[in-house]
Scaffold this motif. Sequence first.
Motif, PDB file in Angstrom:
ATOM      1  N   ILE A 144     -18.923  -1.495  13.492  1.00 55.98           N
ATOM      2  CA  ILE A 144     -18.181  -0.289  12.627  1.00 55.98           C
ATOM      3  C   ILE A 144     -18.088  -0.631  11.386  1.00 55.98           C
ATOM      4  O   ILE A 144     -17.636  -1.881  10.861  1.00 55.98           O
ATOM      5  N   ASP A 145     -18.676   0.329  10.242  1.00 55.93           N
ATOM      6  CA  ASP A 145     -18.451   0.152   9.049  1.00 55.93           C
ATOM      7  C   ASP A 145     -16.840   0.163   8.683  1.00 55.93           C
ATOM      8  O   ASP A 145     -15.977   0.810   8.925  1.00 55.93           O
ATOM      9  N   ARG A 146     -16.586  -1.024   7.842  1.00 61.70           N
ATOM     10  CA  ARG A 146     -15.245  -1.225   7.487  1.00 61.70           C
ATOM     11  C   ARG A 146     -14.563  -0.016   6.860  1.00 61.70           C
ATOM     12  O   ARG A 146     -13.431  -0.064   6.737  1.00 61.70           O
ATOM     13  N   ARG A 147     -15.421   0.664   6.144  1.00 60.09           N
ATOM     14  CA  ARG A 147     -14.734   1.619   5.232  1.00 60.09           C
ATOM     15  C   ARG A 147     -14.053   2.614   6.157  1.00 60.09           C
ATOM     16  O   ARG A 147     -13.172   3.492   5.814  1.00 60.09           O
TER      17      ARG A 147
ATOM     18  N   LEU B 200      -2.541  -0.699  13.819  1.00 64.06           N
ATOM     19  CA  LEU B 200      -3.100  -2.034  13.796  1.00 64.06           C
ATOM     20  C   LEU B 200      -3.157  -2.714  15.213  1.00 64.06           C
ATOM     21  O   LEU B 200      -4.079  -3.349  15.736  1.00 64.06           O
TER      22      LEU B 200
ATOM     23  N   ILE C   9     -12.282   1.917   8.835  1.00 63.46           N
ATOM     24  CA  ILE C   9     -11.205   1.374   9.199  1.00 63.46           C
ATOM     25  C   ILE C   9     -10.354   1.543   7.979  1.00 63.46           C
ATOM     26  O   ILE C   9      -9.002   2.086   7.998  1.00 63.46           O
ATOM     27  N   PHE C  10     -10.611   1.319   6.752  1.00 58.10           N
ATOM     28  CA  PHE C  10      -9.899   1.684   5.444  1.00 58.10           C
ATOM     29  C   PHE C  10      -9.384   2.810   5.343  1.00 58.10           C
ATOM     30  O   PHE C  10      -8.389   3.399   5.364  1.00 58.10           O
TER      31      PHE C  10
ATOM     32  N   VAL D  60      -6.614   3.634   7.928  1.00 56.57           N
ATOM     33  CA  VAL D  60      -5.416   3.051   7.366  1.00 56.57           C
ATOM     34  C   VAL D  60      -4.768   4.099   6.221  1.00 56.57           C
ATOM     35  O   VAL D  60      -3.627   4.135   6.127  1.00 56.57           O
ATOM     36  N   GLY D  61      -5.529   4.604   5.446  1.00 60.12           N
ATOM     37  CA  GLY D  61      -5.352   5.295   4.340  1.00 60.12           C
ATOM     38  C   GLY D  61      -4.677   6.393   4.970  1.00 60.12           C
ATOM     39  O   GLY D  61      -3.498   6.981   4.502  1.00 60.12           O
TER      40      GLY D  61
ATOM     41  N   LEU E 128     -19.321  -0.134  18.244  1.00 57.35           N
ATOM     42  CA  LEU E 128     -17.826  -0.231  17.709  1.00 57.35           C
ATOM     43  C   LEU E 128     -17.661  -1.675  17.125  1.00 57.35           C
ATOM     44  O   LEU E 128     -16.900  -1.471  16.045  1.00 57.35           O
ATOM     45  N   GLU E 129     -18.155  -2.658  17.473  1.00 59.93           N
ATOM     46  CA  GLU E 129     -18.100  -4.088  16.965  1.00 59.93           C
ATOM     47  C   GLU E 129     -18.709  -3.999  15.634  1.00 59.93           C
ATOM     48  O   GLU E 129     -18.430  -4.592  14.706  1.00 59.93           O
TER      49      GLU E 129
ATOM     50  N   MET F 158       5.209  -7.092  14.985  1.00 60.78           N
ATOM     51  CA  MET F 158       4.558  -5.926  14.201  1.00 60.78           C
ATOM     52  C   MET F 158       5.365  -4.613  14.795  1.00 60.78           C
ATOM     53  O   MET F 158       5.597  -3.931  13.924  1.00 60.78           O
TER      54      MET F 158
ATOM     55  N   PHE G 167      -6.076  -1.257  16.819  1.00 61.74           N
ATOM     56  CA  PHE G 167      -7.397  -2.034  16.492  1.00 61.74           C
ATOM     57  C   PHE G 167      -7.384  -3.593  17.269  1.00 61.74           C
ATOM     58  O   PHE G 167      -8.502  -3.886  17.670  1.00 61.74           O
TER      59      PHE G 167
ATOM     60  N   PHE H  78      -5.812  -3.196   3.373  1.00 57.02           N
ATOM     61  CA  PHE H  78      -7.090  -2.588   3.982  1.00 57.02           C
ATOM     62  C   PHE H  78      -7.849  -3.900   4.653  1.00 57.02           C
ATOM     63  O   PHE H  78      -8.554  -3.843   5.772  1.00 57.02           O
TER      64      PHE H  78
ATOM     65  N   ALA I 104      -7.796  -7.734  11.386  1.00 60.02           N
ATOM     66  CA  ALA I 104      -7.157  -7.525  12.739  1.00 60.02           C
ATOM     67  C   ALA I 104      -7.990  -6.943  13.716  1.00 60.02           C
ATOM     68  O   ALA I 104      -7.914  -7.429  14.883  1.00 60.02           O
ATOM     69  N   PHE I 105      -8.816  -6.248  13.202  1.00 60.19           N
ATOM     70  CA  PHE I 105     -10.048  -5.554  14.274  1.00 60.19           C
ATOM     71  C   PHE I 105     -11.064  -6.585  14.625  1.00 60.19           C
ATOM     72  O   PHE I 105     -11.498  -6.685  15.831  1.00 60.19           O
ATOM     73  N   ARG I 106     -11.324  -7.277  13.763  1.00 63.57           N
ATOM     74  CA  ARG I 106     -12.800  -8.186  13.802  1.00 63.57           C
ATOM     75  C   ARG I 106     -12.321  -9.574  14.355  1.00 63.57           C
ATOM     76  O   ARG I 106     -12.984 -10.139  14.986  1.00 63.57           O
TER      77      ARG I 106
ATOM     78  N   SER J 145      -8.633  -4.810   8.765  1.00 69.69           N
ATOM     79  CA  SER J 145     -10.337  -4.883   9.276  1.00 69.69           C
ATOM     80  C   SER J 145     -10.243  -6.267   9.879  1.00 69.69           C
ATOM     81  O   SER J 145     -10.882  -6.376  10.875  1.00 69.69           O
TER      82      SER J 145
ATOM     83  N   LEU K 169       0.910  -1.318   0.050  1.00 72.54           N
ATOM     84  CA  LEU K 169       0.031  -0.010   0.038  1.00 72.54           C
ATOM     85  C   LEU K 169       0.935   1.173   0.008  1.00 72.54           C
ATOM     86  O   LEU K 169       0.642   2.238  -0.840  1.00 72.54           O
TER      87      LEU K 169
END
Lengths: 205, 207, 273
Positions: free
Chosen positions: C10-13, C255, C15-16, C19-20, C7-8, B145, C258, B117, B123-125, B121, A190
């Motif tokens: 949460i929309d993964r976007r 991460l 998180i995306f 990260v961005g 929180l559980e 890490m 997270f 990405f 890692a969180f879930r 995701s 990325l």
Amino acid sequence: MSTEIGVWIAALLTLAIYSFLYKDNPFYKVAENIFVGVSAGYWAVILWFNYAWPNLFEPLIMRGSVIYLIPIIVGLMMFAPLIPRVSWLIRIPLTFTMGVAMALVILQRIQGEIFPQLQATFLPLSGVSPMQLISNLLIIFGVLSTLVYFYFSKAHRGVLGVFAKLGIWFMMVAFGASFGYTVMARISLLIGRVYFLLHNWLQLI
Amino acid sequence: MKQTIPLIIVFTFGFFVIIAFFIPLRVFQDASQTFETWYTGVIAFFVFIGIFNIIKVNVNKIQRKLSDWQYSIILLFFLAFMMGAGFIGGPEGGVFDYLFEHMQIPLGATMFSLLAFFVASAAFRAFRARTPEATLLLIAAVIVMIGRVPIGYYIWKGFPNLVEWIMSVPNTAAKRGILFGADLGLISMALRVLLGIERSYMGGGRE
Amino acid sequence: MKFFDRLEKIDRRIIFFLVGLAVIIPLIIPLGLPVDITGPVQDVFDRVEELPEGSIVVVSCDYDPGSEAELSPATAAFLEHCFRKNLRVYMMGLWPAGPELGNLALESIAPTYGKVYGVDYINIGYRPGGPVMLVSLGRDFTDLVRADYAGVPIDSFPLGRAVKSARDIDLVMTLSAGDPGVLHWIIYFSARYGTEIATATTAIMAPQQYPYLSSGQLIGLLGGLKGAAEYETLVDKKARAVAGMDSQSIVHLLLVVFIVIGNIILLYQKRRK
């Protein structure tokens, strides 16, 4: 911002792929199909110029070395299933390549992996520092216990059970390390693309 | 015949290569070299058949107007364009190189970078300490890490050494154990292939 | 405690997006975190330092665009070192796109050291056949290598015939993203012909290389982008890999956050049950 058309093409294709993160869409699908198309075309051209012509067809056609007919004919048998009557001929290139490859698997896995790895497991337990001694013992027990875990001919009870459990712990640490590295790999890819967008395209950095 | 000839081939070539390894006579080495060269030639056709299949599948999709058939036209166009550019203009310089550098590289690189990405995701879930084993895995992952990147060194100078120890002691031990198991399995499978016991790779059919 | 439930889910976007941001911000505003050098990277550097001028190094680009971000910086840093030490580079690849990717680095670095194609370095392109080809290649290069990557006959270059068999090679550097790759160079080439192997792998493959490092079958390892950053630091040519290290650090931290939040949610759910 870059003025090169090539950089713009690359940037727009990059963004088209990333649009998938929002949801699947036509831009992503177009980019995906372009990728498969150019990759397959690339393979064909490179294989021809780097290998098929200089190593097979040039010696046959330009120098008349008929011996090269053998790999060419055997290779062409891969297309045999297109003619149902002779479809079984595909087995000839498959068995020939499997024969040579499997023979080398037997030889090289023993010579190049089992022997040297065994040798590297026979570690010294005397004449080393206490820290090194602990590490050496851990490697020896780690290898043995991992092997015990994969030994299914006897129930994992008693001493065998303890060893198998130890094996699981060693593997869990190894898998954890692998996960850490996997995260690292994906993030690096990325970073590579974002670096391209910011440096080559937008010229912000 | 349809079964016997292929089995004779796999047995003969396989055991010849094994025997030749132990006989350092020139004639055996030369024969081995020839067979290995032929192998490389035959493998080249495996790639060609792969490309042929891509074309066949997509032409079929267009002809039958299956779902998303329009995208197959794009795929075939770029495949033909790339091949045309390469075979007419040569593999070096020109349009072929340009397409490689400005389309194939960014597309390939971006496609795989998408996974960053999804790893985040996941890692969180999914990365949760539900059992002692999972906790051990999680701790090792977090140490690696953090300890493998510059911020780890910045936080604690000993982090890189700790990671290096994890990699070269418990990681090496487990990986080596798995490796021995895999090698023994691979060698026994190879023997089964050479002896004609394992035939599934030859494809289906009664004969 | 609706907070944890929300929180559980949460929309993964989101998180995306985070990260961005964690990648972009440190690239624009660098933190300049120091890059530490690990043992396996130092070992590769030291071995190259020891090689006498004119030694032949095979640089095998066994990767494709999918791993370009990790392995191209390592290729560039390694080539930089080779040319600086006046070593002769023999580039090839077990993956079709590898030698072409390597060529991009060759074309940009070789001229800065006044190196001439065919004399100081050559690219023999893609070699199909994986492990079997490596066994054959080690025994007789002349039989397999007949043209360079552009299809020009190999005999027309002075360096073209300098390698007749594995005995003429002083070091193999494989930049490896999978199979065929470093594993095959070790067990099919090095084990048979005794050639020293160094590697730069994708980070995913790096943990699998440690058994070979400990057995001495590998002389050193550049693991992922971090390995490349270390090599860039050692050759004092900080570029793409070093520039990416701040982002790499921040995303890893994110991460870990997270993971911690995910586990707090798990604890909360357990307690509620």
